[in-house]
Design a protein around this motif. Sequence first.
Motif, short mmCIF file in Angstrom:
data_model
loop_
_atom_site.label_atom_id
_atom_site.label_comp_id
_atom_site.label_asym_id
_atom_site.label_seq_id
_atom_site.Cartn_x
_atom_site.Cartn_y
_atom_site.Cartn_z
N VAL A 48 0.76 -7.91 -15.49
CA VAL A 48 -0.06 -6.98 -15.03
C VAL A 48 0.10 -5.53 -15.29
O VAL A 48 -0.52 -4.56 -14.86
CB VAL A 48 0.05 -7.14 -13.54
N ILE A 49 1.21 -5.10 -16.09
CA ILE A 49 1.59 -3.86 -16.48
C ILE A 49 0.46 -2.90 -17.05
O ILE A 49 0.27 -1.91 -16.51
CB ILE A 49 2.86 -3.82 -17.13
N SER A 50 -0.47 -3.77 -17.85
CA SER A 50 -1.76 -3.10 -18.26
C SER A 50 -2.71 -2.36 -17.40
O SER A 50 -3.41 -1.53 -17.39
CB SER A 50 -2.29 -4.01 -19.22
N ARG A 51 -2.47 -3.07 -15.96
CA ARG A 51 -3.30 -2.41 -14.82
C ARG A 51 -2.67 -1.40 -14.17
O ARG A 51 -3.16 -1.23 -13.00
CB ARG A 51 -3.86 -3.86 -14.12
N GLY A 52 -1.65 -0.96 -14.67
CA GLY A 52 -0.76 -0.11 -13.73
C GLY A 52 -1.33 1.22 -13.81
O GLY A 52 -2.32 1.59 -14.67
N ILE A 53 -0.77 2.19 -12.89
CA ILE A 53 -1.34 3.44 -12.97
C ILE A 53 -0.50 4.11 -13.66
O ILE A 53 0.83 4.57 -13.75
CB ILE A 53 -1.16 3.89 -11.40
N VAL A 54 -1.17 5.04 -14.64
CA VAL A 54 -0.78 5.89 -15.71
C VAL A 54 -0.35 7.16 -14.98
O VAL A 54 -1.18 7.83 -14.37
CB VAL A 54 -1.35 5.97 -17.03
N GLY A 55 0.87 7.98 -15.22
CA GLY A 55 1.10 9.22 -14.83
C GLY A 55 2.33 9.69 -15.66
O GLY A 55 2.35 9.72 -16.63
N SER A 56 3.04 10.50 -14.67
CA SER A 56 4.25 11.22 -15.31
C SER A 56 5.22 11.35 -14.07
O SER A 56 4.73 11.63 -13.14
CB SER A 56 3.98 12.40 -15.91
N ARG A 57 6.33 11.43 -14.53
CA ARG A 57 7.38 12.11 -13.50
C ARG A 57 8.11 13.20 -14.55
O ARG A 57 8.82 13.02 -15.44
CB ARG A 57 8.53 11.04 -13.24
N GLY A 58 7.86 14.48 -14.08
CA GLY A 58 8.39 15.63 -14.80
C GLY A 58 7.67 15.43 -16.13
O GLY A 58 6.31 15.33 -16.25
#
Length: 105
Positions: A48-58
């Motif tokens: 399910v990683i492909s359905r994850g939320i893309v973002g950033s930390r720093g």
Amino acid sequence: MRVCEYDVLLPERGVAALLGEVQIALFRTHDGEVFALGNQDPFSGANVISRGIVGSRGNVPTVASPMFKQVFDLRTGACLDDPEVSLPVYAVQVVDGQVVVSTGD
């Protein structure tokens, strides 16, 4: 191995692809970079990683698993919430508008 055209990858969204017996998750970030990680969540075992939320930390581009919300570095596959866990990372490049991924085979 050619996976898809670059233009079909939407920014900040993931796509799953099967390369032989390896299931990968492809991501295109808002700045146009493309990353390829293993699609299997190491905490749940689900692909399910492909359905994850893309973002950033720093300054770190990330994806958060949709299952239990652990966050992974798109560049290294390292889990930012549990340093002992990581996802496989695959070499990816864009060649003539095509996304090409190497699974090491």
